[in-house]
Design an enzyme around this catalytic site. Structure first.
Site, PDB file in Angstrom:
ATOM      1  N   ASN A   9      28.960  28.013  28.130  1.00  0.00           N
ATOM      2  CA  ASN A   9      29.078  29.251  27.358  1.00  0.00           C
ATOM      3  C   ASN A   9      30.329  29.981  27.840  1.00  0.00           C
ATOM      4  O   ASN A   9      30.346  30.504  28.948  1.00  0.00           O
ATOM      5  CB  ASN A   9      27.819  30.103  27.596  1.00  0.00           C
ATOM      6  CG  ASN A   9      27.945  31.493  27.005  1.00  0.00           C
ATOM      7  OD1 ASN A   9      28.808  31.740  26.157  1.00  0.00           O
ATOM      8  ND2 ASN A   9      27.079  32.407  27.448  1.00  0.00           N
ATOM      9  N   LYS A  11      31.595  32.680  26.749  1.00  0.00           N
ATOM     10  CA  LYS A  11      31.530  34.142  26.573  1.00  0.00           C
ATOM     11  C   LYS A  11      32.822  34.630  25.891  1.00  0.00           C
ATOM     12  O   LYS A  11      33.359  33.917  25.049  1.00  0.00           O
ATOM     13  CB  LYS A  11      31.293  34.839  27.914  1.00  0.00           C
ATOM     14  CG  LYS A  11      30.127  34.213  28.687  1.00  0.00           C
ATOM     15  CD  LYS A  11      29.651  35.052  29.808  1.00  0.00           C
ATOM     16  CE  LYS A  11      28.655  34.258  30.628  1.00  0.00           C
ATOM     17  NZ  LYS A  11      27.736  35.089  31.365  1.00  0.00           N
ATOM     18  N   HIS A  95      20.927  35.253  23.930  1.00  0.00           N
ATOM     19  CA  HIS A  95      21.477  35.283  25.291  1.00  0.00           C
ATOM     20  C   HIS A  95      21.192  36.664  25.899  1.00  0.00           C
ATOM     21  O   HIS A  95      21.190  37.670  25.190  1.00  0.00           O
ATOM     22  CB  HIS A  95      22.987  35.024  25.244  1.00  0.00           C
ATOM     23  CG  HIS A  95      23.581  34.842  26.603  1.00  0.00           C
ATOM     24  ND1 HIS A  95      23.919  35.904  27.405  1.00  0.00           N
ATOM     25  CD2 HIS A  95      23.855  33.721  27.314  1.00  0.00           C
ATOM     26  CE1 HIS A  95      24.396  35.441  28.563  1.00  0.00           C
ATOM     27  NE2 HIS A  95      24.358  34.111  28.532  1.00  0.00           N
ATOM     28  N   GLU A  97      22.940  38.665  27.505  1.00  0.00           N
ATOM     29  CA  GLU A  97      23.962  39.689  27.256  1.00  0.00           C
ATOM     30  C   GLU A  97      23.810  40.268  25.849  1.00  0.00           C
ATOM     31  O   GLU A  97      24.092  41.444  25.624  1.00  0.00           O
ATOM     32  CB  GLU A  97      25.362  39.097  27.503  1.00  0.00           C
ATOM     33  CG  GLU A  97      25.613  38.950  28.997  1.00  0.00           C
ATOM     34  CD  GLU A  97      26.528  37.808  29.396  1.00  0.00           C
ATOM     35  OE1 GLU A  97      27.289  37.301  28.553  1.00  0.00           O
ATOM     36  OE2 GLU A  97      26.470  37.418  30.583  1.00  0.00           O
ATOM     37  N   GLU A 167      17.038  31.445  31.442  1.00  0.00           N
ATOM     38  CA  GLU A 167      18.126  32.097  32.159  1.00  0.00           C
ATOM     39  C   GLU A 167      17.613  33.393  32.784  1.00  0.00           C
ATOM     40  O   GLU A 167      17.616  34.446  32.112  1.00  0.00           O
ATOM     41  CB  GLU A 167      19.272  32.413  31.200  1.00  0.00           C
ATOM     42  CG  GLU A 167      19.881  31.189  30.558  1.00  0.00           C
ATOM     43  CD  GLU A 167      21.350  31.401  30.231  1.00  0.00           C
ATOM     44  OE1 GLU A 167      22.153  30.600  30.698  1.00  0.00           O
ATOM     45  OE2 GLU A 167      21.681  32.376  29.539  1.00  0.00           O
ATOM     46  N   GLY A 173      25.806  35.223  36.258  1.00  0.00           N
ATOM     47  CA  GLY A 173      27.077  35.811  36.676  1.00  0.00           C
ATOM     48  C   GLY A 173      27.018  36.510  38.026  1.00  0.00           C
ATOM     49  O   GLY A 173      27.931  37.238  38.391  1.00  0.00           O
ATOM     50  N   SER A 213      24.317  31.049  37.219  1.00  0.00           N
ATOM     51  CA  SER A 213      25.161  30.665  38.358  1.00  0.00           C
ATOM     52  C   SER A 213      25.076  29.183  38.701  1.00  0.00           C
ATOM     53  O   SER A 213      25.060  28.811  39.879  1.00  0.00           O
ATOM     54  CB  SER A 213      24.838  31.546  39.578  1.00  0.00           C
ATOM     55  OG  SER A 213      25.119  32.898  39.284  1.00  0.00           O
TER      56      SER A 213
HETATM   57  C1  PEP Z   1      25.428  32.229  30.921  1.00  0.00           C
HETATM   58  O1  PEP Z   1      26.337  32.901  30.475  1.00  0.00           O
HETATM   59  O2  PEP Z   1      24.584  31.754  30.137  1.00  0.00           O
HETATM   60  C2  PEP Z   1      25.359  31.983  32.366  1.00  0.00           C
HETATM   61  C3  PEP Z   1      24.337  31.334  32.823  1.00  0.00           C
HETATM   62  O3  PEP Z   1      26.401  32.482  33.131  1.00  0.00           O
HETATM   63  P1  PEP Z   1      26.753  32.081  34.664  1.00  0.00           P
HETATM   64  O4  PEP Z   1      26.688  30.581  34.757  1.00  0.00           O
HETATM   65  O5  PEP Z   1      28.125  32.620  34.884  1.00  0.00           O
HETATM   66  O6  PEP Z   1      25.703  32.715  35.532  1.00  0.00           O
END
Ligand code: PEP
Length: 249
Positions: A9, A11, A95, A97, A167, A173, A213
């Site tokens: 992803n 973003k 997601h 976010e 997630e 992040g 992460s």
């Molecule tokens: C994501 O954006 O779905 C995500 C898991 O980000 P990160 O790997 O940076 O934690």
């Protein structure tokens, strides 16, 4: 046997030129990676360029969001048919976010899941709890609410076309990955929900990706869990070498 899926992803990162340069680096690094499906999710403006660059490879392209209506007076929105035209085969929906920064509701996510399926796009639906929800022992309750909210109106056949991503918001992040055991416990619970709502067969075929992460140095431990069927990767998917190391776990 569930085939793993590794999805990146991006973003709100990468211009079209950067997307092309990324794909040129990534393609040779994963040319022999037949053990898993590879998906990249660029921002809207780089979808067509990325899909063009992915032609002839096994990499597929997903968007990061879309509206449920086909067209209309919805300033700033993009529809599912527009994603198809840009070369997408999937779309990330719900997601964290989108849920937390842009106030997306379970109700809207359900409409988007329906619209994606109706347009032959594979939804990658994200669920996950906030830190205070985990600390208050609400993880299962939140996952159930998000699962039911997104999927209650689907048939079992619809459901078999979906990828689910667990997630935990506190791991996205932050550099704070869920341990493989914590992730596997949530995946097991989600699979139970799938079994209750649909069937044992659909639940055992469901692929559940972990996101939060994920990095080249923790993917192996996560993928060693039978419950974890792949990863949705944010930050570490932006660099071709790092994403390829995750793909080739
Ligand atoms: C994501 O954006 O779905 C995500 C898991 O980000 P990160 O790997 O940076 O934690």
């Amino acid at each position: 046997m569930r085939r793993p899926v590794i999805a990146g992803n991006w973003k709100m990162y990468k211009t079209q030129a950067e997307a092309r340069a990324f794909m040129a680096k990534l393609l040779p690094l994963v040319a022999n990676s037949q053990h898993c499906e590879i998906v990249v999710a660029p921002p809207y403006t780089a979808l067509a360029a990325t899909a063009e660059a992915a032609k002839g490879s096994t990499i597929t392209v997903a968007a990061q969001n879309a509206h449920w209506e086909k067209e209309g007076a919805f300033t700033g929105e993009i529809s599912m048919p527009m994603l198809v035209e840009a070369g997408c085969q999937g779309v990330i929906l719900g997601h964290s976010e989108r849920r937390h920064l842009f106030h997306e509701t379970n109700e809207n996510i359900a409409k988007k899941v329906r619209a994606a399926l109706d347009n032959n796009l594979r939804p990658i639906v994200c669920v996950g709890e906030l830190l205070h929800e985990r600390e208050s022992n609400l993880t299962h309750a939140i996952l159930e609410k998000q699962f039911e909210g997104a999927f209650a109106a689907l048939t079992a056949d619809d459901f078999s076309r979906i990828l689910l991503a667990y997630e935990p918001v506190w791991a996205i992040g932050t550099g704070r990955t869920a341990t493989p055991e914590i992730a596997a416990d949530a995946h097991r619970y989600l699979r139970e929900l799938a079994q209750k709502r649909f069937s044992t067969e659909k639940a055992s075929a469901l692929r559940i990706l972990y996101g939060g992460s994920v990095k080249p140095d923790n993917i192996k431990g996560l993928m060693a869990q039978v419950e974890i069927d792949g990863a949705l990767v944010g930050g570490a998917s932006l660099d071709a070498q790092s994403f390829a190391s995750i793909v080739n776990f």
